[in-house]
Design an enzyme around this catalytic site. Sequence first.
Site, PDB file in Angstrom:
ATOM      1  CE  LYS A 126       5.845  -4.107  -6.106  1.00  0.00           C
ATOM      2  NZ  LYS A 126       6.660  -3.776  -5.007  1.00  0.00           N
ATOM      3  CG  ASP A 166       3.111  -2.780  -3.725  1.00  0.00           C
ATOM      4  OD1 ASP A 166       4.169  -2.389  -3.561  1.00  0.00           O
ATOM      5  OD2 ASP A 166       2.525  -2.024  -4.463  1.00  0.00           O
ATOM      6  N   GLY A 237      -1.446   9.880   0.656  1.00  0.00           N
ATOM      7  CA  GLY A 237      -1.705   8.633   1.130  1.00  0.00           C
ATOM      8  C   GLY A 237      -2.103   8.758   2.316  1.00  0.00           C
ATOM      9  CG  PHE A 238      -5.422   7.107   4.003  1.00  0.00           C
ATOM     10  CD1 PHE A 238      -5.993   6.196   4.946  1.00  0.00           C
ATOM     11  CD2 PHE A 238      -6.098   7.709   2.877  1.00  0.00           C
ATOM     12  CE1 PHE A 238      -7.070   5.400   4.044  1.00  0.00           C
ATOM     13  CE2 PHE A 238      -6.984   6.963   2.290  1.00  0.00           C
ATOM     14  CZ  PHE A 238      -7.586   5.929   3.005  1.00  0.00           C
ATOM     15  N   GLY A 239      -2.148   5.214   3.831  1.00  0.00           N
ATOM     16  CA  GLY A 239      -2.065   3.562   4.232  1.00  0.00           C
ATOM     17  C   GLY A 239      -0.742   3.303   5.118  1.00  0.00           C
ATOM     18  CG  ASN A 240       2.295  -0.406   6.093  1.00  0.00           C
ATOM     19  OD1 ASN A 240       3.456  -0.402   5.377  1.00  0.00           O
ATOM     20  ND2 ASN A 240       2.049  -0.745   7.146  1.00  0.00           N
ATOM     21  CB  ALA A 242       0.670   7.716   4.918  1.00  0.00           C
ATOM     22  CD1 TRP A 243      -0.524   4.554  11.298  1.00  0.00           C
ATOM     23  CD2 TRP A 243       1.011   2.780  10.860  1.00  0.00           C
ATOM     24  NE1 TRP A 243       0.078   3.831  12.485  1.00  0.00           N
ATOM     25  CE2 TRP A 243       0.875   2.773  12.412  1.00  0.00           C
ATOM     26  CE3 TRP A 243       1.924   1.909  10.447  1.00  0.00           C
ATOM     27  CZ2 TRP A 243       1.272   1.631  13.021  1.00  0.00           C
ATOM     28  CZ3 TRP A 243       2.505   1.001  11.351  1.00  0.00           C
ATOM     29  CH2 TRP A 243       2.159   0.720  12.504  1.00  0.00           C
TER      30      TRP A 243
HETATM   31  N1  GLU Z   1       6.050  -3.748  -1.757  1.00  0.00           N
HETATM   32  C1  GLU Z   1       7.127  -3.287  -1.057  1.00  0.00           C
HETATM   33  C2  GLU Z   1       8.365  -2.554  -1.892  1.00  0.00           C
HETATM   34  O1  GLU Z   1       7.724  -1.794  -2.723  1.00  0.00           O
HETATM   35  C3  GLU Z   1       7.929  -4.364  -0.003  1.00  0.00           C
HETATM   36  C4  GLU Z   1       8.315  -5.327  -0.853  1.00  0.00           C
HETATM   37  C5  GLU Z   1       8.904  -6.641   0.219  1.00  0.00           C
HETATM   38  O2  GLU Z   1       8.705  -6.345   1.329  1.00  0.00           O
HETATM   39  O3  GLU Z   1       9.163  -7.760  -0.604  1.00  0.00           O
HETATM   40  O4  GLU Z   1       9.519  -2.657  -1.707  1.00  0.00           O
END
Ligand code: GLU
Length: 446
Positions: A126, A166, A237-240, A242-243
């Site tokens: 991450k 993310d 939330g209202f981002g990706n 939740a959408w």
């Molecule tokens: N950020 C997303 C997660 O928490 C996706 C990570 C990714 O696609 O590598 O799993």
Amino acid sequence: MSHYVDEVISSVKERYYWEKEFIQSVEEVLNSLRAVVDKDPKYKKHKILERIVEPERTVSFRVCWQDDKGEFQVNRGYRVQFNSAIGPYKGGLRFHPSVNLSILKFLGFEQIFKNSLTTLPMGGGKGGSDFDPRGKSDSEVMRFCQAFMSELFRHIGPDTDVPAGDIGVGGREIGYLFGQYKKLVNEFTGVLTGKGINWGGSLIRPEATGFGVTYFAEEMLKTKGMDFNGKKVALSGFGNVAWGAALKITELGGKVVTLSGPDGFIYDPDGIKGEKIDYMLEMRASGRDKVQDYADKFKVKFEAGKRPWSIPVDVAIPCATQNELDLNDAKELVKNGVKCVVEAANMPCTLDAVKYFLDNNVLFGPAKAANAGGVATSGLEMSQNSMRLSWSSKEVDERLHGIMINIHNACQNAAKEFGTPGNLVNGANIAGFLKVANAMIDQGLV
Ligand code: GLU
């Protein structure tokens, strides 16, 4: 022997006492592993717990960029390369002012087990920055992404580490990051996922986390003879995420009645559907980060500064961020008859909230299983990039659906095998752990 677990938890607490989110995620995972390490002494012999809680590598760097006024700005950038036992490091980048090493270590740690559950060959990592995209112009975001990648590029690669989005990192940011990587390395490769559809991206990747959560929740409901049809659902939330969830839940006959933002939550008793779901994309693109815009546009109730968990619903799906649902919220939801709670964000429920749901026989889907559809579809994007082919939406969606059903089965089976049937928290941690731990043992002391 499970004092082995206690020993490792206390050494992490002592060594990293200021990393509160990381400690929380370590406690959550390790507490599920007591029966596993008791049953087989090889994990202690190989010091797997001591090794798995330490990132293989942590990179932190300075990111200097110029804003539109010509002023110099300095941010901090990170990449935590946590575990590569089963594949290249894989996980998103988060751009948010709250980002620090504790948050990225918790996310990277979670990612190890989540990626393992997808059945695809991906290690855990991450990264991100404390850069705040809110209120920044497009050119500022581009200059920041270029500056960030000017350092990150030397640590990643399609067979080394494959970042994605993310919070605060969506299609636009992935585009700028990819462009800069390509310029520096002079290679067009699948080094990032979440790419645009015309330059190596996968269909369904934007929808994948929300669709995956819904498929997972559907499997959970099935175990009690239920489905989404006619169910009232609270999303935050209202981002990706939740959408995607709102799209799929509505398609399956459920009624989504809440969304939230940093400013409060909205309650739409008629259901968030059709153009209202499309409007979520507009709100996100505006960069204002205000859910009140929805209430103003569709003339529904807005509660400033509150979370949506007081609204009586059948299913609650926190999609916003870590620790957004605490014990009081859990009590309120249970009092109002919630049947199923599914974590779509990473670690949105506090440890005591999770315990309360489990103790009160609420179906509970932990994030590392339920929201694995996002990274699973990133894995499918990597496969398509390696083959230099692209699959249709139907093909990707079918694979995603199959993966989510398999994850649910794997969690159910592991929970049963290790003596806590129906406990998906234990099931997800155990199933995710076993594959990684055994791979680490096979590969020797590295
Ligand atoms: N950020 C997303 C997660 O928490 C996706 C990570 C990714 O696609 O590598 O799993």
